[in-house]
Motif scaffolding. Structure first.
Motif, PDB file in Angstrom:
ATOM      1  N   ALA A 175      40.006  37.119  40.358  1.00 58.37           N
ATOM      2  CA  ALA A 175      41.342  37.716  40.546  1.00 58.37           C
ATOM      3  C   ALA A 175      41.366  39.117  39.935  1.00 58.37           C
ATOM      4  N   LYS A 176      40.769  39.249  38.748  1.00 56.52           N
ATOM      5  CA  LYS A 176      40.753  40.574  38.090  1.00 56.52           C
ATOM      6  C   LYS A 176      39.911  41.569  38.894  1.00 56.52           C
ATOM      7  N   LEU A 177      38.812  41.076  39.439  1.00 58.39           N
ATOM      8  CA  LEU A 177      37.941  41.929  40.258  1.00 58.39           C
ATOM      9  C   LEU A 177      38.691  42.445  41.495  1.00 58.39           C
ATOM     10  N   LEU A 178      39.438  41.549  42.134  1.00 56.60           N
ATOM     11  CA  LEU A 178      40.202  41.937  43.332  1.00 56.60           C
ATOM     12  C   LEU A 178      41.285  42.951  42.969  1.00 56.60           C
ATOM     13  N   GLU A 179      41.919  42.738  41.810  1.00 53.40           N
ATOM     14  CA  GLU A 179      42.951  43.691  41.377  1.00 53.40           C
ATOM     15  C   GLU A 179      42.319  45.057  41.097  1.00 53.40           C
ATOM     16  N   GLU A 180      41.193  45.056  40.367  1.00 52.45           N
ATOM     17  CA  GLU A 180      40.514  46.334  40.047  1.00 52.45           C
ATOM     18  C   GLU A 180      40.074  47.052  41.324  1.00 52.45           C
ATOM     19  N   ALA A 181      39.630  46.282  42.315  1.00 52.46           N
ATOM     20  CA  ALA A 181      39.174  46.903  43.570  1.00 52.46           C
ATOM     21  C   ALA A 181      40.333  47.563  44.305  1.00 52.46           C
ATOM     22  N   GLY A 182      41.561  47.058  44.091  1.00 51.83           N
ATOM     23  CA  GLY A 182      42.734  47.685  44.718  1.00 51.83           C
ATOM     24  C   GLY A 182      43.536  46.790  45.642  1.00 51.83           C
ATOM     25  N   CYS A 183      43.271  45.467  45.616  1.00 51.01           N
ATOM     26  CA  CYS A 183      44.094  44.549  46.435  1.00 51.01           C
ATOM     27  C   CYS A 183      45.547  44.644  45.980  1.00 51.01           C
ATOM     28  N   PHE A 184      46.483  44.495  46.923  1.00 52.68           N
ATOM     29  CA  PHE A 184      47.902  44.650  46.548  1.00 52.68           C
ATOM     30  C   PHE A 184      48.549  43.334  46.148  1.00 52.68           C
ATOM     31  N   ALA A 185      47.908  42.200  46.439  1.00 51.35           N
ATOM     32  CA  ALA A 185      48.453  40.875  46.092  1.00 51.35           C
ATOM     33  C   ALA A 185      47.336  39.851  46.284  1.00 51.35           C
ATOM     34  N   ILE A 186      47.535  38.667  45.704  1.00 49.79           N
ATOM     35  CA  ILE A 186      46.549  37.594  45.876  1.00 49.79           C
ATOM     36  C   ILE A 186      47.291  36.281  46.138  1.00 49.79           C
ATOM     37  N   VAL A 187      46.808  35.516  47.131  1.00 48.20           N
ATOM     38  CA  VAL A 187      47.301  34.152  47.354  1.00 48.20           C
ATOM     39  C   VAL A 187      46.432  33.208  46.530  1.00 48.20           C
ATOM     40  N   LEU A 188      47.074  32.295  45.798  1.00 46.57           N
ATOM     41  CA  LEU A 188      46.344  31.250  45.070  1.00 46.57           C
ATOM     42  C   LEU A 188      46.720  29.918  45.690  1.00 46.57           C
ATOM     43  N   GLU A 189      45.713  29.203  46.206  1.00 46.92           N
ATOM     44  CA  GLU A 189      46.015  27.948  46.914  1.00 46.92           C
ATOM     45  C   GLU A 189      45.521  26.735  46.137  1.00 46.92           C
TER      46      GLU A 189
END
Ligand code: KIV
Length: 271
Positions: A175-189
């Motif tokens: 999740a932190k990697l995706l945020e650092e890369a620049g994703c604007f949101a994350i779905v957690l299922e």
């Protein structure tokens, strides 16, 4: 009128503001023009053209068979019916894993042909090169971690993910990697609620849950499940807001009876 309905078009920037002020984000799937129009008019914040279309629209057992052309068809139909919600299109299985050139080409096709606002991709470290390459082209990316239906053959079952410490740690670091890369949101299922809350607290970007508890920044459900159109699927996290299957079969049954009895059409229903 609520604050979120007063905003004209929902953008990724609007979603981060919503997180900042503690306003929960509402998200539902849609796969066609008519449903997308109704969901948008009701005031939803985000519409996901999910690859769950593979299950609920095409009758497949998994999300794996749906193709890029089919996702583009659904995406195009949805955006025509939407004026306010942010529209996110799922990148289908096999169009971004392991090859970042194919990933960027797939994402560009989705954006050009559907007019959607963003794409969604499953996975963390394993797909980060593809995520970064898509982001570098100016395409907003929503991540998806926890239970990732495109990996069902690896798991072998749809049980709750990340209950064990090792998998939970990997999820947090992804999740932190995706945020650092620049994703604007994350779905957690389908993960423990405590883990959903931890990720939402540690990250600045909005965390949207489906079976990830109430302490995340928003919720997403599959439209057909929450409307009770799909009777075969009833996980614990699903709240059914209607029983449309019964309504539809009832209406169709009445129509059949009316046709057979000669009651339909009546005098006024003919030329
Ligand atoms: O495809 C889909 O509908 C999804 C949701 C379950 C988040 O990815």
């Amino acid at each position: 009128m609520s604050v979120h309905k007063a905003i004209r078009k929902v953008t990724t920037h609007v979603l981060s503001e919503m997180k900042l002020r503690g306003e929960k984000i509402s998200m539902l799937t849609a796969y066609d023009y008519s449903m997308a129009k109704l969901v948008d008019q009701a005031g939803i914040d985000v519409i996901l053209v999910g690859d769950s279309a593979s299950n609920v629209m095409a009758g497949n057992q998994t999300t794996l068979p749906i193709t890029l052309d089919q996702m583009i068809y659904h995406g195009k139909s949805v955006t025509k019916g939407v004026s306010r919600a942010l529209v996110v299109v799922d990148m289908p299985f096999g169009t971004y894993q392991g090859n970042s050139l194919e990933a960027i080409q797939s994402a560009i096709r989705i954006m050009k042909e559907t007019h959607a606002d963003a794409v969604k991709m499953e996975g963390g470290k394993e797909v980060i090169e593809s995520v970064s390459r898509i982001l570098s082209a100016g395409i907003p990316v929503m991540g998806h971690l926890g239970l990732m239906p495109q990996s069902i053959h690896k798991y072998g079952t749809y049980v709750v993910r990340a209950k064990e410490e090792e998998e939970a740690k990997k999820l947090i670091s992804d999740a932190k990697l995706l945020e650092e890369a620049g994703c604007f949101a994350i779905v957690l299922e389908k993960i423990p609620a405590t883990l959903g809350e931890k990720v939402a607290n540690e990250l600045k970007i909005p965390i949207i849950g489906i079976g990830a508890g109430g302490d995340v920044d928003g919720q997403v459900l599959v439209l057909h499940d929450m409307l009770g159109l799909n009777q075969e699927f009833s996980p614990r996290f699903l709240r059914r807001y209607h029983n449309l299957a019964a309504e539809i079969t009832g209406a169709v049954g009445t129509y059949i009876n009316n046709v057979k009895s000669g009651d339909f059409p009546n005098e006024k229903e003919q030329y």
